[in-house]
Design a protein around this motif. Structure first.
Motif, PDB file in Angstrom:
ATOM      1  N   VAL A   1       0.834  -1.206   0.000  1.00  0.00           N
ATOM      2  CA  VAL A   1       0.000   0.000   0.000  1.00  0.00           C
ATOM      3  C   VAL A   1       0.869   1.258   0.000  1.00  0.00           C
ATOM      4  O   VAL A   1       0.623   2.196  -0.754  1.00  0.00           O
ATOM      5  CB  VAL A   1      -0.976   0.007   1.200  1.00  0.00           C
ATOM      6  CG1 VAL A   1      -1.697   1.340   1.326  1.00  0.00           C
ATOM      7  CG2 VAL A   1      -1.977  -1.134   1.063  1.00  0.00           C
ATOM      8  N   ALA A   2       1.904   1.276   0.818  1.00  0.00           N
ATOM      9  CA  ALA A   2       2.751   2.469   0.926  1.00  0.00           C
ATOM     10  C   ALA A   2       3.456   2.783  -0.393  1.00  0.00           C
ATOM     11  O   ALA A   2       3.570   3.946  -0.787  1.00  0.00           O
ATOM     12  CB  ALA A   2       3.781   2.295   2.042  1.00  0.00           C
ATOM     13  N   TYR A   3       3.928   1.746  -1.082  1.00  0.00           N
ATOM     14  CA  TYR A   3       4.653   1.946  -2.340  1.00  0.00           C
ATOM     15  C   TYR A   3       3.735   1.913  -3.554  1.00  0.00           C
ATOM     16  O   TYR A   3       4.181   2.172  -4.666  1.00  0.00           O
ATOM     17  CB  TYR A   3       5.751   0.892  -2.496  1.00  0.00           C
ATOM     18  CG  TYR A   3       6.949   1.165  -1.631  1.00  0.00           C
ATOM     19  CD1 TYR A   3       8.045   1.861  -2.119  1.00  0.00           C
ATOM     20  CD2 TYR A   3       6.994   0.740  -0.314  1.00  0.00           C
ATOM     21  CE1 TYR A   3       9.154   2.124  -1.330  1.00  0.00           C
ATOM     22  CE2 TYR A   3       8.089   0.991   0.490  1.00  0.00           C
ATOM     23  CZ  TYR A   3       9.161   1.687  -0.023  1.00  0.00           C
ATOM     24  OH  TYR A   3      10.246   1.951   0.772  1.00  0.00           O
ATOM     25  N   GLY A   4       2.471   1.550  -3.359  1.00  0.00           N
ATOM     26  CA  GLY A   4       1.537   1.490  -4.474  1.00  0.00           C
ATOM     27  C   GLY A   4       1.811   0.337  -5.417  1.00  0.00           C
ATOM     28  O   GLY A   4       1.555   0.434  -6.606  1.00  0.00           O
ATOM     29  N   GLY A   5       2.347  -0.758  -4.911  1.00  0.00           N
ATOM     30  CA  GLY A   5       2.629  -1.930  -5.735  1.00  0.00           C
ATOM     31  C   GLY A   5       3.864  -2.657  -5.261  1.00  0.00           C
ATOM     32  O   GLY A   5       4.325  -2.462  -4.139  1.00  0.00           O
ATOM     33  N   LEU A   6       4.423  -3.464  -6.143  1.00  0.00           N
ATOM     34  CA  LEU A   6       5.566  -4.297  -5.791  1.00  0.00           C
ATOM     35  C   LEU A   6       6.909  -3.638  -6.035  1.00  0.00           C
ATOM     36  O   LEU A   6       7.944  -4.220  -5.737  1.00  0.00           O
ATOM     37  CB  LEU A   6       5.517  -5.615  -6.578  1.00  0.00           C
ATOM     38  CG  LEU A   6       4.363  -6.538  -6.243  1.00  0.00           C
ATOM     39  CD1 LEU A   6       4.358  -7.741  -7.182  1.00  0.00           C
ATOM     40  CD2 LEU A   6       4.424  -6.996  -4.802  1.00  0.00           C
ATOM     41  N   ASP A   7       6.944  -2.458  -6.607  1.00  0.00           N
ATOM     42  CA  ASP A   7       8.198  -1.814  -6.978  1.00  0.00           C
ATOM     43  C   ASP A   7       8.993  -1.411  -5.746  1.00  0.00           C
ATOM     44  O   ASP A   7       8.656  -0.463  -5.051  1.00  0.00           O
ATOM     45  CB  ASP A   7       7.932  -0.584  -7.841  1.00  0.00           C
ATOM     46  CG  ASP A   7       9.201   0.042  -8.368  1.00  0.00           C
ATOM     47  OD1 ASP A   7      10.263  -0.586  -8.271  1.00  0.00           O
ATOM     48  OD2 ASP A   7       9.115   1.171  -8.889  1.00  0.00           O
ATOM     49  N   THR A   8      10.055  -2.160  -5.463  1.00  0.00           N
ATOM     50  CA  THR A   8      10.890  -1.845  -4.308  1.00  0.00           C
ATOM     51  C   THR A   8      12.059  -0.951  -4.686  1.00  0.00           C
ATOM     52  O   THR A   8      12.826  -0.543  -3.839  1.00  0.00           O
ATOM     53  CB  THR A   8      11.440  -3.124  -3.645  1.00  0.00           C
ATOM     54  OG1 THR A   8      12.168  -3.870  -4.621  1.00  0.00           O
ATOM     55  CG2 THR A   8      10.330  -3.956  -3.069  1.00  0.00           C
ATOM     56  N   GLY A   9      12.216  -0.667  -5.980  1.00  0.00           N
ATOM     57  CA  GLY A   9      13.319   0.188  -6.407  1.00  0.00           C
ATOM     58  C   GLY A   9      13.010   1.664  -6.245  1.00  0.00           C
ATOM     59  O   GLY A   9      13.902   2.499  -6.262  1.00  0.00           O
ATOM     60  N   ALA A  10      11.753   1.980  -6.072  1.00  0.00           N
ATOM     61  CA  ALA A  10      11.352   3.380  -5.953  1.00  0.00           C
ATOM     62  C   ALA A  10      11.514   3.857  -4.513  1.00  0.00           C
ATOM     63  O   ALA A  10      11.408   3.087  -3.565  1.00  0.00           O
ATOM     64  CB  ALA A  10       9.895   3.533  -6.381  1.00  0.00           C
ATOM     65  N   ASP A  11      11.783   5.134  -4.381  1.00  0.00           N
ATOM     66  CA  ASP A  11      11.794   5.728  -3.048  1.00  0.00           C
ATOM     67  C   ASP A  11      10.365   5.821  -2.548  1.00  0.00           C
ATOM     68  O   ASP A  11       9.425   5.978  -3.333  1.00  0.00           O
ATOM     69  CB  ASP A  11      12.410   7.136  -3.094  1.00  0.00           C
ATOM     70  CG  ASP A  11      13.903   7.103  -3.319  1.00  0.00           C
ATOM     71  OD1 ASP A  11      14.539   6.098  -2.946  1.00  0.00           O
ATOM     72  OD2 ASP A  11      14.430   8.072  -3.887  1.00  0.00           O
ATOM     73  N   LEU A  12      10.209   5.749  -1.246  1.00  0.00           N
ATOM     74  CA  LEU A  12       8.883   5.869  -0.658  1.00  0.00           C
ATOM     75  C   LEU A  12       8.443   7.321  -0.770  1.00  0.00           C
ATOM     76  O   LEU A  12       9.036   8.210  -0.165  1.00  0.00           O
ATOM     77  CB  LEU A  12       8.893   5.422   0.804  1.00  0.00           C
ATOM     78  CG  LEU A  12       7.560   5.516   1.541  1.00  0.00           C
ATOM     79  CD1 LEU A  12       6.497   4.667   0.841  1.00  0.00           C
ATOM     80  CD2 LEU A  12       7.718   5.047   2.974  1.00  0.00           C
ATOM     81  N   ASP A  13       7.435   7.544  -1.579  1.00  0.00           N
ATOM     82  CA  ASP A  13       6.922   8.891  -1.812  1.00  0.00           C
ATOM     83  C   ASP A  13       5.427   8.891  -1.527  1.00  0.00           C
ATOM     84  O   ASP A  13       4.623   9.206  -2.396  1.00  0.00           O
ATOM     85  CB  ASP A  13       7.219   9.314  -3.255  1.00  0.00           C
ATOM     86  CG  ASP A  13       6.863  10.767  -3.507  1.00  0.00           C
ATOM     87  OD1 ASP A  13       6.847  11.552  -2.539  1.00  0.00           O
ATOM     88  OD2 ASP A  13       6.573  11.107  -4.668  1.00  0.00           O
ATOM     89  N   ALA A  14       5.076   8.474  -0.332  1.00  0.00           N
ATOM     90  CA  ALA A  14       3.674   8.360   0.037  1.00  0.00           C
ATOM     91  C   ALA A  14       3.298   9.494   0.975  1.00  0.00           C
ATOM     92  O   ALA A  14       4.054   9.851   1.872  1.00  0.00           O
ATOM     93  CB  ALA A  14       3.423   7.023   0.721  1.00  0.00           C
ATOM     94  N   GLY A  15       2.129  10.030   0.748  1.00  0.00           N
ATOM     95  CA  GLY A  15       1.605  11.050   1.641  1.00  0.00           C
ATOM     96  C   GLY A  15       1.099  10.432   2.930  1.00  0.00           C
ATOM     97  O   GLY A  15       0.998   9.199   3.056  1.00  0.00           O
ATOM     98  N   LEU A  16       0.778  11.278   3.877  1.00  0.00           N
ATOM     99  CA  LEU A  16       0.317  10.812   5.178  1.00  0.00           C
ATOM    100  C   LEU A  16      -0.921   9.916   5.090  1.00  0.00           C
ATOM    101  O   LEU A  16      -0.957   8.866   5.750  1.00  0.00           O
ATOM    102  CB  LEU A  16       0.072  12.004   6.117  1.00  0.00           C
ATOM    103  CG  LEU A  16      -0.275  11.655   7.553  1.00  0.00           C
ATOM    104  CD1 LEU A  16       0.841  10.841   8.200  1.00  0.00           C
ATOM    105  CD2 LEU A  16      -0.545  12.925   8.348  1.00  0.00           C
TER     106      LEU A  16
END
Length: 193
Positions: A114-129
């Motif tokens: 949910v925090a990453y919006g999918g399985l992509d672990t290469g992306a930085d966590l850019d989730a809002g509160l």
């Protein structure tokens, strides 16, 4: 006679780094098991293990967060004193707290997904509160759904007793752990600003 050597990467640097981070978060979760607080409305103490689950999903993403919690369970199963209060062994994974423990890999995966919006672990966590709160809420639901089920099956409790004694009495502590987890992941945003 000439000797020629070749360098061969059996495992890529990225995988090695992810395994190392997963092991570190698993060890941190084990250390959190030693931090206990009495729960005034339950005979079971509050620990910080769930904070480790939250951080696994938020810091490592869904896949490596789940792997981290599998490593945590494996370490405890083979005798490392990483479960509640330093307990260890396979008995913990089939006892009254088994539902909670088995939920950790699933919860870390759910939080990360949910925090990453999918399985992509290469992306930085850019989730809002709101997304972070939603991720941690889902993780909490997973942990308590399996924990309550475990209390009912292994502990022989009825539904009401299991929900009240095994979930509802811990909600304030979980909210505090969620706030700490959000603070940890958002502290990088503050430091970068």
């Amino acid at each position: 006679m000439s000797t020629e050597t070749r360098e061969v990467d059996l495992v890529g640097d990225e995988v090695v780094g992810n395994v190392a981070r997963a092991a570190l978060v698993a060890a941190l979760t084990g250390a959190f098991a030693y931090v206990t607080f009495p729960n005034p409305v339950s005979p079971t103490s509050v620990t910080l293990q769930v904070l480790g689950v939250f951080l696994a999903g938020l810091l490592l993403g869904p896949v490596w967060g789940g792997v981290s919690m599998v490593l945590y369970l494996a370490a405890g199963a083979v005798g490392a004193p990483v479960f509640l209060g330093g307990s260890a062994g396979f008995g913990s994974l089939v006892g009254t707290t088994a539902g909670y423990l088995w939920s950790y890999p699933l919860a870390a995966f759910a939080v990360g997904f949910v925090a990453y919006g999918g399985l992509d672990t290469g992306a930085d966590l850019d989730a809002g509160l709101p997304r972070l709160v939603g991720a941690l809420t889902l993780g909490t639901v997973v942990i308590y759904a399996l924990g309550v089920a475990g209390l009912m099956v292994v502990g022989g409790l009825g539904l009401e007793a299991a929900v009240v004694g095994g979930a509802l009495t811990f909600i304030p502590a979980e909210a505090l752990k969620a706030a700490v987890a959000v603070g940890v992941v958002r502290s990088g945003d503050i430091a970068a600003a």
